[in-house]
Design a protein around this motif. Structure first.
Motif, PDB file in Angstrom:
ATOM      1  N   VAL A   1      19.360 -15.336  39.758  1.00  8.14           N
ATOM      2  CA  VAL A   1      20.692 -15.856  39.455  1.00  8.14           C
ATOM      3  C   VAL A   1      20.886 -17.173  40.204  1.00  8.14           C
ATOM      4  N   HIS A   2      21.238 -18.229  39.457  1.00 13.27           N
ATOM      5  CA  HIS A   2      21.378 -19.562  40.033  1.00 13.27           C
ATOM      6  C   HIS A   2      22.804 -20.064  39.829  1.00 13.27           C
ATOM      7  N   TYR A   3      23.431 -20.566  40.877  1.00 10.98           N
ATOM      8  CA  TYR A   3      24.746 -21.207  40.768  1.00 10.98           C
ATOM      9  C   TYR A   3      24.529 -22.716  40.788  1.00 10.98           C
ATOM     10  N   ILE A   4      24.895 -23.359  39.689  1.00 15.70           N
ATOM     11  CA  ILE A   4      24.514 -24.755  39.478  1.00 15.70           C
ATOM     12  C   ILE A   4      25.664 -25.533  38.830  1.00 15.70           C
ATOM     13  N   ASP A   5      25.486 -26.845  38.767  1.00 15.18           N
ATOM     14  CA  ASP A   5      26.358 -27.688  37.950  1.00 15.18           C
ATOM     15  C   ASP A   5      25.888 -27.504  36.507  1.00 15.18           C
ATOM     16  N   LEU A   6      26.565 -26.635  35.778  1.00 18.97           N
ATOM     17  CA  LEU A   6      26.096 -26.218  34.458  1.00 18.97           C
ATOM     18  C   LEU A   6      26.027 -27.389  33.487  1.00 18.97           C
ATOM     19  N   GLU A   7      27.006 -28.268  33.527  1.00 19.18           N
ATOM     20  CA  GLU A   7      26.999 -29.426  32.635  1.00 19.18           C
ATOM     21  C   GLU A   7      25.766 -30.291  32.877  1.00 19.18           C
ATOM     22  N   GLU A   8      25.445 -30.513  34.127  1.00 22.16           N
ATOM     23  CA  GLU A   8      24.282 -31.336  34.474  1.00 22.16           C
ATOM     24  C   GLU A   8      22.983 -30.693  33.999  1.00 22.16           C
ATOM     25  N   TRP A   9      22.863 -29.382  34.172  1.00 20.18           N
ATOM     26  CA  TRP A   9      21.625 -28.704  33.788  1.00 20.18           C
ATOM     27  C   TRP A   9      21.476 -28.596  32.273  1.00 20.18           C
ATOM     28  N   LEU A  10      22.560 -28.462  31.561  1.00 21.00           N
ATOM     29  CA  LEU A  10      22.458 -28.457  30.099  1.00 21.00           C
ATOM     30  C   LEU A  10      22.072 -29.839  29.584  1.00 21.00           C
ATOM     31  N   GLU A  11      22.504 -30.887  30.272  1.00 17.13           N
ATOM     32  CA  GLU A  11      22.066 -32.244  29.922  1.00 17.13           C
ATOM     33  C   GLU A  11      20.561 -32.376  30.137  1.00 17.13           C
ATOM     34  N   LYS A  12      20.043 -31.790  31.207  1.00 20.90           N
ATOM     35  CA  LYS A  12      18.597 -31.800  31.438  1.00 20.90           C
ATOM     36  C   LYS A  12      17.874 -31.067  30.308  1.00 20.90           C
ATOM     37  N   ALA A  13      18.453 -29.951  29.863  1.00 20.39           N
ATOM     38  CA  ALA A  13      17.855 -29.198  28.752  1.00 20.39           C
ATOM     39  C   ALA A  13      17.835 -30.045  27.484  1.00 20.39           C
ATOM     40  N   ASN A  14      18.926 -30.759  27.228  1.00 24.31           N
ATOM     41  CA  ASN A  14      18.976 -31.658  26.064  1.00 24.31           C
ATOM     42  C   ASN A  14      17.886 -32.715  26.143  1.00 24.31           C
ATOM     43  N   GLN A  15      17.654 -33.253  27.337  1.00 23.69           N
ATOM     44  CA  GLN A  15      16.677 -34.331  27.519  1.00 23.69           C
ATOM     45  C   GLN A  15      15.253 -33.871  27.252  1.00 23.69           C
ATOM     46  N   VAL A  16      14.942 -32.608  27.564  1.00 22.20           N
ATOM     47  CA  VAL A  16      13.585 -32.094  27.317  1.00 22.20           C
ATOM     48  C   VAL A  16      13.517 -31.345  25.986  1.00 22.20           C
ATOM     49  N   GLN A  17      14.571 -31.485  25.174  1.00 19.82           N
ATOM     50  CA  GLN A  17      14.653 -30.890  23.833  1.00 19.82           C
ATOM     51  C   GLN A  17      14.539 -29.361  23.860  1.00 19.82           C
ATOM     52  N   LEU A  18      15.125 -28.771  24.892  1.00 17.93           N
ATOM     53  CA  LEU A  18      15.218 -27.319  24.963  1.00 17.93           C
ATOM     54  C   LEU A  18      16.488 -26.898  24.226  1.00 17.93           C
ATOM     55  N   PRO A  19      16.388 -26.073  23.209  1.00 20.01           N
ATOM     56  CA  PRO A  19      17.577 -25.707  22.427  1.00 20.01           C
ATOM     57  C   PRO A  19      18.671 -25.061  23.282  1.00 20.01           C
ATOM     58  N   VAL A  20      19.904 -25.486  23.042  1.00 20.22           N
ATOM     59  CA  VAL A  20      21.050 -24.903  23.748  1.00 20.22           C
ATOM     60  C   VAL A  20      21.977 -24.285  22.708  1.00 20.22           C
ATOM     61  N   TYR A  21      22.197 -22.987  22.822  1.00 19.70           N
ATOM     62  CA  TYR A  21      23.040 -22.232  21.898  1.00 19.70           C
ATOM     63  C   TYR A  21      24.335 -21.832  22.607  1.00 19.70           C
ATOM     64  N   GLY A  22      25.388 -21.675  21.843  1.00 18.55           N
ATOM     65  CA  GLY A  22      26.647 -21.201  22.387  1.00 18.55           C
ATOM     66  C   GLY A  22      27.401 -20.404  21.346  1.00 18.55           C
ATOM     67  N   THR A  23      28.216 -19.453  21.784  1.00 21.19           N
ATOM     68  CA  THR A  23      28.963 -18.608  20.855  1.00 21.19           C
ATOM     69  C   THR A  23      30.365 -19.170  20.631  1.00 21.19           C
ATOM     70  N   PHE A  24      30.722 -19.360  19.350  1.00 22.52           N
ATOM     71  CA  PHE A  24      32.011 -19.916  18.952  1.00 22.52           C
ATOM     72  C   PHE A  24      32.509 -19.199  17.699  1.00 22.52           C
ATOM     73  N   LEU A  25      33.815 -19.098  17.550  1.00 24.43           N
ATOM     74  CA  LEU A  25      34.381 -18.479  16.354  1.00 24.43           C
ATOM     75  C   LEU A  25      34.003 -19.246  15.099  1.00 24.43           C
ATOM     76  N   GLU A  26      33.854 -20.584  15.234  1.00 23.36           N
ATOM     77  CA  GLU A  26      33.493 -21.408  14.076  1.00 23.36           C
ATOM     78  C   GLU A  26      31.988 -21.583  13.930  1.00 23.36           C
ATOM     79  N   GLY A  27      31.208 -20.863  14.742  1.00 26.98           N
ATOM     80  CA  GLY A  27      29.758 -21.009  14.701  1.00 26.98           C
ATOM     81  C   GLY A  27      29.127 -20.381  13.467  1.00 26.98           C
ATOM     82  N   GLU A  28      27.862 -20.665  13.272  1.00 26.03           N
ATOM     83  CA  GLU A  28      27.086 -20.109  12.153  1.00 26.03           C
ATOM     84  C   GLU A  28      26.776 -18.639  12.422  1.00 26.03           C
ATOM     85  N   ASN A  29      26.825 -17.828  11.396  1.00 28.60           N
ATOM     86  CA  ASN A  29      26.482 -16.409  11.492  1.00 28.60           C
ATOM     87  C   ASN A  29      25.122 -16.258  12.186  1.00 28.60           C
TER      88      ASN A  29
END
Length: 255
Positions: free
Chosen positions: A161-189
């Motif tokens: 379990v890691h406590y991090i700056d989540l926004e910063e780490w998701l940006e790192k994931a975007n930069q290395v083209q690691l897919p980022v998924y999230g759950t939303f009411l308007e999301g795709e089935n």
């Protein structure tokens, strides 16, 4: 014998500030203590009744300090309503996170999860699905909170379990083209979505969902559809339940 000072020290671990300063956390109950003993984490203190030691035939050098006490003494130190026969104070792991640890597997990110029971259940679920890393925003409830520990049923000893700056780490994931998924009411089935066997699954706050800043880092919005008829079902799912459903579908695709 369990001294008053030792009881006071154990009780102090109920406070987050003390846990952070001491880098220690408490586990209670026979099963959790045995799991702590078998984990890679060193034990600072092991406290148990004679029956526990006799039943388990444990080595007396399992912790830096081992105390045998009566059930009544253990009850005074315990934070549980119905204490069992053992408790242990465990050193926190030194979990260092690097982006390359995440690139070839599925990880979970939590954006401001507040309820200890939810976090503990998600940690337990991550352990079940073989998810090694849980990325928590800094405002997510402390994973070493005693209620989280109990709800995780020992999984806290195996999941990183890691406590991090989540926004910063998701940006790192975007930069290395690691897919980022999230759950939303308007999301795709989710059952009709293209899901990778690697990536980061973001789950949001119990009341407000995923925050706007984190939403901007999410490429793939997914949704768990309701199967209730006539629109009479519940408005939403508990976050721990939703996490389990999502992980099950991700893992099913890669099975």
């Amino acid at each position: 014998m369990l001294s008053k000072n030792k009881i006071k020290f154990i009780h102090s671990l109920n406070r987050k500030k003390t846990r952070e300063n001491e880098k220690l956390f408490l586990v209670e109950g026979n099963k959790l203590v045995l799991e702590a003993i078998s984990s890679k984490l060193p034990l600072k203190l092991l406290v148990a009744t004679p029956d526990f030691y006799e039943l388990t035939e444990l080595d007396c050098n399992l912790a830096e300090e081992v105390i045998e006490c009566s059930a009544e003494e253990l009850k005074k130190a315990s934070m549980l309503q119905t204490p069992q026969q053992a408790m242990a104070v465990v050193h926190m792991p030194n979990n260092v996170l690097r982006i390359n640890q995440l690139t070839n597997q599925l990880s979970i990110a939590l954006d401001f999860i507040q309820d200890p029971g939810n976090l503990g259940t998600i940690i337990r679920m991550a352990d079940w699905f073989g998810i090694e890393h849980l990325l928590c925003s800094t405002d997510t409830v402390d994973c070493y909170n005693p209620k989280v520990i109990q709800a995780s049923m020992g999984a806290i000893l195996r999941v990183n379990v890691h406590y991090i700056d989540l926004e910063e780490w998701l940006e790192k994931a975007n930069q290395v083209q690691l897919p980022v998924y999230g759950t939303f009411l308007e999301g795709e089935n989710i059952y009709q979505s293209s899901l990778s066997n690697k990536g980061i699954l973001v789950m949001g706050n119990e009341g407000n969902g995923i925050s706007p800043a984190i939403t901007r880092k999410i490429e793939h919005k997914i949704h768990i559809p309701s199967f209730a008829t006539n629109g009479d079902g519940s408005e939403s799912l508990n976050v721990a339940t939703a996490t389990a459903i999502c992980c099950s579908e991700f893992k099913r695709r890669s099975y």
